[in-house]
Design an enzyme around this catalytic site. Structure first.
Site, mmCIF file in Angstrom:
data_model
loop_
_atom_site.group_PDB
_atom_site.id
_atom_site.type_symbol
_atom_site.label_atom_id
_atom_site.label_comp_id
_atom_site.label_asym_id
_atom_site.label_seq_id
_atom_site.Cartn_x
_atom_site.Cartn_y
_atom_site.Cartn_z
ATOM 1 N N GLY A 18 45.554 37.125 36.275
ATOM 2 C CA GLY A 18 45.169 36.114 35.302
ATOM 3 C C GLY A 18 45.443 36.426 33.855
ATOM 4 N N GLU A 39 38.214 35.910 39.173
ATOM 5 C CA GLU A 39 38.362 34.449 39.157
ATOM 6 C C GLU A 39 39.822 34.025 39.198
ATOM 7 O OE1 GLU A 39 40.018 35.213 35.443
ATOM 8 O OE2 GLU A 39 38.274 36.166 36.325
ATOM 9 N N ASP A 40 40.724 34.861 38.662
ATOM 10 C CA ASP A 40 42.134 34.475 38.603
ATOM 11 C C ASP A 40 42.724 34.297 39.992
ATOM 12 O OD1 ASP A 40 41.866 37.159 39.159
ATOM 13 O OD2 ASP A 40 43.179 37.858 37.556
ATOM 14 N N ASN A 41 42.480 35.263 40.856
ATOM 15 C CA ASN A 41 43.029 35.176 42.208
ATOM 16 C C ASN A 41 42.405 34.028 42.993
ATOM 17 O OD1 ASN A 41 44.785 36.575 44.300
ATOM 18 N ND2 ASN A 41 42.820 36.516 45.361
ATOM 19 N N ALA A 61 43.783 30.667 41.779
ATOM 20 C CA ALA A 61 45.137 30.454 42.300
ATOM 21 C C ALA A 61 45.108 30.115 43.791
ATOM 22 C CB ALA A 61 45.984 31.698 42.054
#
Length: 501
Positions: free
Chosen positions: A237, A314-316, A319
């Site tokens: 992210g 949170e980024d993974n 996505a």
């Protein structure tokens, strides 16, 4: 040796040889993708000019800030210096609190670019365990445009990055590699664009240089290869662009959120985004001071994003929510630009090891299969697999068994050749990401040693991560749960096996 044992050894050797070949194929693919996308100057996006036949989409750039990060002023300026029609993008800087050191830097940057539409939003809103999401809740609600580009504070990007990222988002999803095995692209359109990280500006400490070597070689190589194969989502992210309207479509079922789950997992951290929906058209002021007003923004304008506050990574998860059903949107790596991540001062090797351990423990419950296989993709373990397979299926049948010094000599010759080739590929990836520019003299003398230490530490750090489930992040201790969420760890609770995090 009994026949059954000989058969088992030969089978294991065949699996090891196949794995060694597959890992090397990924390494070469990552190198090839790096060269194709970054080794040479990439064409400027037509969206970088106002003289385009089709109107360019409007974009909101969100930059979460917390503390005085390395190179912060220059990093923030890069968002204001994008070659894109100035009336079609805005920059929103989210600062953790009015006492945060980043606030004065943010004000200086905004004052330097009065012609760019920008805001400074001060004050986090608690949406869950993730401080980045807490920081982004209010800027996300304030963003006027459907396209949002979230860029971390440690990241600098070139002036052409915005135009090329928008081009990538408007393009069709990429065809998965290898192209000799025909597979259709994932999804009918692209839902997320991300930049591969490149470590820059390390301090003169081994911890910093090892982190830079990791980001710029091993991590970048596998990151590019896995995204090129396109079997599943793989996103970091540091710099992500996506549509708010797509995030609105992610169903609550993706999160498998149960408000009563705290009774099953003690101290599990939830989110007010799931406490109940309110009318999204209800008016509220931007300068929120009461708890009720904070709840309003979490549950309405920023609810789509705030839901991801239950995860540390949170980024993974964001996505994945776009990649998987029901949306099934493709991902693209932005060509021509990398996210220059200012590594800064990682004072000790132990500090580096803790950073890597923390994210391995988090990933273990998000992508368990990939995490358990991770050490077998590293040079040292993959080399052992390769020797086992090559000796059993090639050397032994052709020249017979090797004994004593001859066996040791052949093993070390193969192992060192494998490491040398691995290092050469990693140098190629680094060179491509830097568009052929050499490392500064002050950094070059550290690189080989940092690379070697990174390779030697990879398996011990992974094993350390597997022995526990607690992490320390921003001074707080958490326990990573099997659903990839986190729970508070009371200060009087000891870590597993007496191994601290």
């Amino acid at each position: 040796m009994p026949p059954w044992l000989a058969f088992l050894c030969n089978l294991l050797a065949l699996v090891a040889l196949g794995w060694f070949i597959a890992v090397w194929a990924l390494c070469l693919l990552g190198w090839q993708v790096a060269y194709k996308l970054f080794a040479n100057p990439y064409p400027r996006s037509p969206l970088s000019s106002a003289q385009t036949e089709e109107p360019a989409p409007s974009v909101s750039i969100l930059r979460p800030l917390a503390g005085l990060d390395c190179n912060l002023y220059t990093n923030l300026c890069s968002s204001f210096e994008q070659h894109y029609p100035v009336d079609l993008f805005e920059v929103i800087l989210g600062v953790r609190s009015e006492h945060d050191q980043a606030l004065s830097v943010a004000r200086q940057v905004v004052a330097q670019y009065p012609h760019i539409h920008s805001h400074i939003v001060v004050g986090d809103v608690e949406a869950g365990v993730n401080p980045k999401i807490n920081n982004l809740v209010r800027p996300y609600a304030l963003a006027k445009h459907d396209l949002v580009w979230v860029v971390d504070s440690q990241v600098w990007l070139s002036p052409h990055a915005l135009g090329r990222a928008v081009d990538a988002l408007l393009a069709k999803p990429p065809v998965p590699k290898p192209q000799c095995i025909y597979r259709t692209p994932h999804g009918s359109r692209t839902g997320l664009v991300h930049h591969v990280p490149l470590g820059v500006l390390p301090a003169n400490t081994w911890g910093s240089h090892i982190e830079r070597a990791f980001l710029s070689t091993s991590h970048a190589k596998m990151y590019l290869a896995i995204n090129a194969v396109g079997i599943d989502s793989c996103v970091m992210g540091k710099s992500n662009m996506y549509r708010k309207s797509d995030l609105d479509r992610v169903p609550d079922a993706f999160f498998a959120y149960n408000a009563d789950s705290a009774s099953d997992e003690q101290h599990m951290i939830g989110s007010r985004a799931f406490d109940g929906e309110q009318d999204a058209d209800d008016p509220f002021v931007l300068e929120m001071t009461t708890k009720k007003e904070e709840n309003d923004v979490v549950r309405t304008k920023s609810r789509a994003l705030a839901r991801f506050g239950i995860y540390l990574a949170e980024d993974n998860m964001l996505a994945l929510s776009l990649w998987r059903k029901p949306l099934e949107l493709g991902h693209r790596i932005a060509p021509g630009d990398v996210a220059h991540v200012a590594v800064g001062d990682i004072q000790t090797v132990m500090e580096y090891a803790k950073r890597r351990m923390r994210w391995i423990r988090v990933r273990r419950h998000m992508v368990p299969e990939a995490t358990y296989l991770e050490p077998f993709t590293e040079s040292l373990v993959a080399g052992l697999c390769g020797w086992f397979g090559i000796y059993s299926w090639l050397l032994h049948p052709i020249i017979g068994p090797l004994h004593g010094g001859l066996h040791c000599g052949a093993f070390f010759a193969f192992y060192l050749a494998n490491l040398a080739a691995w290092y050469w590929i990693d140098l190629g990836v680094l060179s491509s990401l830097r568009c052929g520019a050499p490392l500064p003299d002050a950094e070059r003398k550290y690189f080989l040693g940092a690379w070697c230490m990174r390779e030697l530490l990879a398996f011990p750090i992974w094993a350390w991560a597997m022995l526990g489930s607690t992490v320390t992040w921003r001074g707080k201790r958490y326990r990573i749960l099997t659903n990839a969420r986190a729970a508070h760890v009371p200060s009087d609770v000891h870590t597993e096996y007496g191994i601290d995090d």
